[in-house]
Enzyme design. Structure first.
Site, PDB file in Angstrom:
ATOM      1  N   HIS A 177       0.868  -1.154  -0.075  1.00  0.00           N
ATOM      2  CA  HIS A 177      -0.018   0.053   0.049  1.00  0.00           C
ATOM      3  C   HIS A 177       0.820   1.340  -0.055  1.00  0.00           C
ATOM      4  CE1 HIS A 177      -2.551   3.045   2.012  1.00  0.00           C
ATOM      5  NE2 HIS A 177      -3.377   2.576   1.190  1.00  0.00           N
ATOM      6  N   CYS A 221      -2.320  -1.938 -16.445  1.00  0.00           N
ATOM      7  CA  CYS A 221      -2.274  -1.050 -15.344  1.00  0.00           C
ATOM      8  C   CYS A 221      -1.554  -1.207 -13.992  1.00  0.00           C
ATOM      9  CB  CYS A 221      -3.606  -0.419 -15.082  1.00  0.00           C
ATOM     10  SG  CYS A 221      -4.578  -1.746 -14.552  1.00  0.00           S
TER      11      CYS A 221
HETATM   12  C1  PEP Z   1      -2.839  -4.913 -10.246  1.00  0.00           C
HETATM   13  O1  PEP Z   1      -3.286  -5.788  -9.511  1.00  0.00           O
HETATM   14  O2  PEP Z   1      -2.053  -4.945 -10.973  1.00  0.00           O
HETATM   15  C2  PEP Z   1      -3.557  -3.604 -10.059  1.00  0.00           C
HETATM   16  C3  PEP Z   1      -3.286  -2.468 -10.985  1.00  0.00           C
HETATM   17  O3  PEP Z   1      -4.552  -3.573  -9.187  1.00  0.00           O
HETATM   18  P1  PEP Z   1      -4.367  -3.122  -7.504  1.00  0.00           P
HETATM   19  O4  PEP Z   1      -2.798  -2.640  -7.455  1.00  0.00           O
HETATM   20  O5  PEP Z   1      -5.023  -2.125  -7.286  1.00  0.00           O
HETATM   21  O6  PEP Z   1      -4.459  -4.736  -6.892  1.00  0.00           O
END
Ligand code: PEP
Ligand code: MG
Length: 912
Positions: A475, A867
Site C-alpha cells: 500500500h 495498469c
Molecule cells: C494490479 O493488480 O496490478 C492492479 C493494478 O490492481 P491493484 O494494485 O489495485 O490490486
C-alpha cells in the site's frame, strides 16, 4: 582455431597492424575495442595487444587454468610488440615497459585491477636510466611497479608500503613522495621486496619461491603472466561482483586484458597526463572539459595528490601547446566517428600526445538531454537515435529531488527503493500526528510498520514515507509512487514502537524519537540520521523537446500500432499533473481511494449495520459523494478515456483495526470510561469486524466478488458514473468513462456484473435522455482469467491487465511480503534474475500475451492495456508492447514521462 590475442597499433614503419575494431567489445572489452578503433583511425595509440574476455572466462571456468595454447599466443604477440616498438621487455639497454589493464564489455570504473610499469627489474632499471638520463625517474618507476604489483597481483596489504613510504619521508625530512631522492627510492625498492618476502604465502605463489623463500619476480614474462592472471581474477572480486549485480551486468561476460606499451607523462615539464570529455558531462554544454597534470603519471591525477589544471589551459603552456592543439583536433575526430560525447585519457610524453583510452562518456540526465538534442541540431544523429540514447530510469531523476551528490553521510538503515526522490523531515508515527505537525509548519517523515488506507491524510502531507514492512507493491509503495512522495519500505531493522513513539534500530545504538530528523532516499532505498542537503528537480525545455520526439515516434501509426501511455489516477489533482506530464488518458481509477477520510464512516455503516434503513442511507450518501467525484474527474479528463474500476479491496480494509478496538475495550472495562451501552456497542462492533476477518485477504472477498456478494455497491458506483456522465454531457463536456470489473476469474462473474451495469446505464440514459455508450471491460489479473480470456472477451470491450495481482497469483508470492522476506535472497542467489514485482516475469508476460491473443481472436476491435506497477518499468513496457501486443500502458503520474520515452524506444526496437 579460436584467436585469444588481438594486436593493435602500428609497426615501425608506421603501418597499422590492428586486428580488432569498435564492434568487438564483447571480445576485446570496451577499452580494447576502442583502442583498436582509435588505431584504425590513425590516432596515436601506443602499441599493444588484447587478450579476449572469452579467454578470461575459459581460464576462470577451468579453475584458474590457462586454456591450451594461449600462453604461446601471448608470447608471440609480445615478441611482435617488442619488434614493433624496437624495445625488449626487461632489456638492460632500452627496456620496453607495459601496462596491464582490465577492460570489460561494459564500463566498471575502478572495479578491477591494473598494473603499470611492468617489466621493471634490476637490469631494466639501468636501461631506463640510460635512456632517460634520469635515475630518479627510473627508480621511482621501479618503486611504483613493485608497490602496485605486490598489492594487486600478490595481494600484499597496501598499508605496509604506505607505512614504509611515510617512514622514508620522515627520515629524509620531506613532505611528499615527489621530494624523495634517488637513493631513497632505491632503498624503498629493496624494502618493498623485503615486505613481499615476509608477507606472501609461498604455497599460494610457488612460481616465485626460490630456495623455500618468496622472492619478488624479476622475470618480465613471469611478471606478465601473473599480472594477466590477477586481472582475470579481479573479474570475480567482491566489489566487481557487487557492481555487476547493481548494474545488471551478466557475470559470464569476463574481462579482456590490455597489454600496452607504457608512455610516460612524468618525464619532465614537456610531459603531462590527463582525462577529458569532448563536452561537459554535467551540463552537456559544448565545451572541452577535464583536467591534466604536468609531469605526472595517470594515477597521480586520480589520487588527487596534486591540484589538477583545467584542460582549457593546456594550450597555454608553450611546451604543451602543440600537443594541446592535436588533442582538440582528435576530440573532433572522435565525436564525428563515435557520434557521441567521448571520454578520453591521454598522456603527453616529451611533447608527443598519446591516446590511452576513449569511450562514450557517462553524463548526468540534464547533460544527456542537452547533448542528444544538440547533436540532432548539429546533424550528427537523428531524432530516433537521440530518443534511443536517453535512459528512462535516468530521466526519472529529473522529476524528483535527490540527495546532494557532494553530501557526506552514514547510512542508518536500508530498505526497498519503493518510490523515487529524497526527503528530509521529523519522524512521526501516525497519520494524525503527521497532519498536526505539518499544520504547525514542520516537515515530517511518516514512519509506520506498514500503511493502510487510513493513513492517507498523513501520507499526503508527509515529505517522505518509511515502512518497516511490505514490498514495492505494498500500500505504502503504490500510494507513495502515485503521489510522487519518496518512500523506502521494508526497512526491517526498524523496530517501531508506535505507542511509545520510538524506533530501535537493530545493529545500532541509535534510538529515534518523535521529532528527530531523518532523511530518506527512495531512489536508492536508504535512510540517514539527520538532514542531508537536497537538490531540487531539474525540469528543462530539453526534457519537453525529447518527450515530444518520443511521442511522435510512439504515436506514429504508419508503421503499425500506436503505443499509448495512460495514467493511474484517482483524484483530479493527480489527473491534472498527469496531463501536464503527457498522459493521454486514465488507465486506472481505483475508486476505493475515494472512500477514505470522512467517507470511511459512511462505508463503515454500510458494511457493519444490520439496519436496512441505515445501510440505504449510507448508500445514498455514497452515491452523492461518488457522483461528485466522477463529475470532477471526468470534467478534468474531458475528451479523454477514463477507466473506472469498481470497488476492489477487501472490505475490512475500511474497518477499524480490531487490535486497537480490543485495547480500547479492555481499557474501558478496567477504567469504566465507557457506559454499559457504549461498551456493548464496541463489543458488538468488534465481533462483526472479527467476523469479517479473513486469513488470506488478498485471496478473499475482494474485486468482483464484492459486487456479487453486495450487489448494491456496484449498482451505486455505476449509477454515480452514469449520472456524472449524463450531467457533463448535458453541460457540453465530452466525458468518456470506461467501466472495469476487477479480479474476474470466472466468465459468469463478469456476465452477471455486466448485466447489472448495463441495466443501470440504460436507466440513467432514459432518466437524462442521453445516450450512454460506456465500454465495459474486465481487469485481467488472475491466471484463470487468462486461460478463459476468449470466453470473457465475448462480454468485454477491453481487457486491462493488473500485473501486480497477476504476478502475485502466478508465482503464489504475496505482494505484501515477498519483497522483504525472500526475494532479496532469491536475487542474490540468482534464483530469480530480477524482482518480478518490478520487471515483468516472462511467464507472466506469456499469460498476458495469451489473453491478448485469445481476446483478439474473438473480438478484433478489443483494446488492451496494462495498469499494474510494471506499466511504469522500461523493460516491462517493451515486453507489453512488442511481445504481448497491448495498446497502452498505464502508470503513476510521476512515471508517465519515463513511460512515454520507454514506449518510443520499444517502438524503435520493433521497427528493426
Ligand atoms: C494490479 O493488480 O496490478 C492492479 C493494478 O490492481 P491493484 O494494485 O489495485 O490490486
Ligand atoms: Mg489488482
Amino acid at each position: 582455431m579460436e584467436q585469444h590475442v588481438y594486436r593493435f597499433g602500428a609497426d615501425r614503419t608506421g603501418a597499422d597492424v590492428t586486428e580488432g575494431n569498435a564492434s568487438m567489445k564483447f571480445m576485446l572489452g570496451g577499452k580494447g575495442a576502442n583502442l583498436a578503433e582509435m588505431a584504425r583511425l590513425g590516432l596515436p595509440v601506443p602499441g599493444g595487444f588484447t587478450v579476449t574476455c572469452q579467454t578470461c572466462m575459459a581460464y576462470s571456468n577451468a579453475g584458474n587454468v590457462w586454456p591450451e595454447g594461449v600462453l604461446d599466443e601471448i608470447k608471440v604477440a609480445l615478441a611482435d610488440m617488442e619488434e614493433r616498438m624496437g624495445k625488449r621487455l626487461g632489456d638492460a639497454d632500452d627496456p620496453l615497459l607495459v601496462s596491464v589493464r582490465s577492460g570489460a564489455p561494459f564500463s566498471m570504473p575502478g572495479m578491477m585491477d591494473t598494473v603499470l610499469n611492468l617489466g621493471m627489474n634490476d637490469e631494466s632499471v639501468q636501461g631506463l636510466i640510460a635512456q632517460t638520463e634520469n635515475p630518479r625517474f627510473a627508480w621511482d618507476s621501479y618503486r611504483r611497479f613493485v608497490q602496485m604489483f605486490s598489492n594487486v597481483v600478490l595481494g600484499v596489504d597496501s598499508d605496509l608500503f604506505e607505512n614504509a613510504l611515510t617512514e622514508k619521508r620522515l627520515v629524509a625530512g620531506v613532505r611528499s613522495d615527489a621530494e624523495l631522492a634517488e637513493q631513497d627510492l632505491r632503498e624503498l625498492v629493496a624494502e618493498f621486496k623485503q615486505i613481499v618476502s615476509e608477507h606472501v604465502d609461498p604455497e599460494q605463489y610457488p612460481e616465485i619461491v626460490v630456495d623455500g623463500k618468496v622472492v619478488f619476480p624479476s622475470d618480465p614474462m613471469l611478471q606478465l603472466r601473473l599480472a594477466i592472471q590477477a586481472v582475470f581474477g579481479s573479474w570475480m572480486n567482491e566489489r566487481a561482483v557487487l557492481y555487476r549485480a547493481l548494474n545488471k551486468i551478466p557475470d559470464d561476460l569476463g574481462t579482456a586484458v590490455n597489454v600496452q606499451s607504457m608512455v610516460f607523462g612524468n618525464k619532465g615539464d614537456t610531459s603531462a597526463t590527463g582525462v577529458a570529455f569532448t563536452r561537459n558531462p554535467a551540463s552537456g554544454a559544448r565545451e572541452f572539459y577535464g583536467d591534466f597534470l604536468v609531469n605526472a603519471q595517470g594515477e597521480d591525477v586520480v589520487a588527487g595528490i596534486r591540484n589538477t589544471e583545467p584542460i582549457s589551459d593546456l594550450k597555454k603552456i608553450p611546451a604543451l601547446h602543440e600537443a594541446g592543439e592535436e588533442l582538440e583536433r582528435i576530440f573532433g575526430i572522435l565525436e564525428g566517428h563515435f557520434r557521441d560525447m567521448c571520454d578520453i585519457e591521454f598522456t603527453i610524453e616529451q611533447g608527443k600526445l598519446w591516446m590511452l583510452q576513449t569511450r562514450v562518456g557517462k553524463r548526468t540526465a540534464t547533460a544527456a538531454l542537452k547533448i542528444a538534442i544538440d547533436m540532432v541540431e548539429e546533424g550528427l544523429i537523428t531524432k530516433e537515435e537521440a530518443v534511443k540514447r536517453i535512459d528512462p530510469a535516468q530521466l526519472d531523476q529529473l522529476l524528483h529531488p535527490q540527495f546532494d551528490k557532494t553530501a557526506q553521510f552514514d547510512i542508518l538503515a536500508k530498505g526497498l527503493n519503493a518510490s523515487p526522490g529524497a526527503a528530509v523531515g521529523e519522524v512521526v508515527f501516525s497519520s494524525d500526528d503527521a497532519v498536526a505537525r505539518v499544520n504547525e509548519g514542520h516537515k515530517v517523515v511518516l514512519v509506520r510498520w506498514e500503511t493502510n488506507p487510513d493513513d492517507l491524510k498523513g501520507m499526503t502531507v508527509a515529505e517522505g514515507i518509511l515502512t518497516s514492512h511490505g514490498g514495492k507493491t505494498s500500500h505504502a509503495a503504490v500510494i507513495a509512487r502515485g503521489m510522487g512522495t519518496p518512500c523506502v519500505c521494508g526497512v526491517e531493522t526498524f523496530r517501531i514502537d508506535a505507542g511509545a513513539k520510538e524506533v530501535r534500530i537493530e545493529g545500532s545504538d541509535v534510538i529515534l524519537h518523535e521529532g528527530d530528523i531523518i532523511s530518506l532516499d527512495g531512489t536508492q532505498g536508504i535512510v540517514v540520521l539527520g538532514a542531508v542537503p537536497l537538490t531540487s528537480a531539474e525540469i528543462t525545455g530539453d526534457l519537453d523537446t525529447m518527450l515530444s520526439w518520443a511521442d511522435e515516434i510512439r504515436l506514429d501509426e504508419t508503421d503499425g500500432r500506436a503505443y499509448h501511455v495512460r495514467v493511474n489516477a484517482d483524484n483530479p489533482a493527480d489527473a491534472e499533473l498527469a496531463l501536464d506530464f503527457g498522459a493521454e488518458a486514465i488507465g486506472l481509477c481505483r475508486t476505493e481511494h475515494m472512500f477514505l477520510g470522512d467517507r470511511k464512516q459512511i462505508i463503515q455503516s454500510f458494511i457493519l449495520s444490520a439496519d436496512e434503513a441505515v445501510r440505504q442511507k449510507a448508500l445514498d450518501d455514497l452515491l452523492a459523494v461518488q457522483t461528485d467525484d466522477f463529475v470532477k474527474m471526468l470534467r478534468t479528463m474531458t475528451g479523454r478515456d477514463m477507466v473506472i474500476r469498481l470497488l476492489d479491496p477487501p472490505l475490512h480494509e475500511f474497518l477499524d483495526d480490531p487490535r486497537e478496538l480490543e485495547v480500547e475495550i479492555a481499557r474501558a472495562e478496567a477504567t469504566g470510561a465507557l457506559s454499559g451501552k457504549e461498551l456493548e456497542e464496541r463489543q458488538a462492533l468488534l465481533r462483526r469486524i472479527n467476523g469479517m476477518t479473513e486469513s488470506n485477504p488478498m485471496l478473499g472477498l475482494r474485486g468482483v466478488r464484492l459486487s456479487i456478494v453486495y450487489p448494491d455497491l456496484p449498482l451505486m458506483q455505476v449509477r454515480a458514473i452514469a449520472t456524472a456522465t449524463a450531467q457533463l454531457k448535458r453541460d457540453g463536456f465530452d466525458p468518456r468513462p470506461e467501466i472495469m470489473v476487477p479480479l474476474v476469474s470466472i466468465t459468469e462473474e463478469h456476465v452477471r456484473v455486466r448485466a447489472v451495469i448495463e441495466q443501470t446505464l440504460a436507466e440513467i440514459a432514459a432518466e437524462y435522455d442521453v445516450e450512454l455508450d460506456i465500454p465495459i471491460g474486465t481487469m485481467v489479473e488472475l491466471p484463470r482469467a487468462c486461460v478463459v480470456a476468449d470466453q470473457i472477451a465475448q462480454y468485454a470491450e477491453f481487457f486491462c491487465f493488473g500485473t501486480n495481482d497477476l504476478t502475485q497469483t502466478t508465482f503464489g508470492f504475496s505482494r505484501d511480503d515477498a519483497e522483504s522476506k525472500f526475494i532479496p535472497l532469491y536475487l542474490h542467489e540468482k534464483i530469480l534474475p530480477v524482482n518480478p514485482f518490478e520487471t515483468i516475469d516472462p511467464a507472466v508476460l506469456e499469460l498476458v500475451k495469451m489473453a491478448v491473443d485469445k481476446g483478439r481472436s474473438v473480438n478484433p476491435d478489443m483494446h488492451f492495456g496494462v495498469c499494474g506497477e510494471h506499466g511504469g518499468d522500461p523493460a516491462s513496457i517493451s515486453g507489453f508492447f512488442n511481445v504481448a501486443g497491448v495498446n497502452y500502458v498505464s502508470c503513476s503520474p510521476y512515471r508517465v514521462p519515463l513511460a512515454r520515452l520507454a514506449a518510443a524506444q520499444a517502438k524503435l526496437d520493433a521497427r528493426k
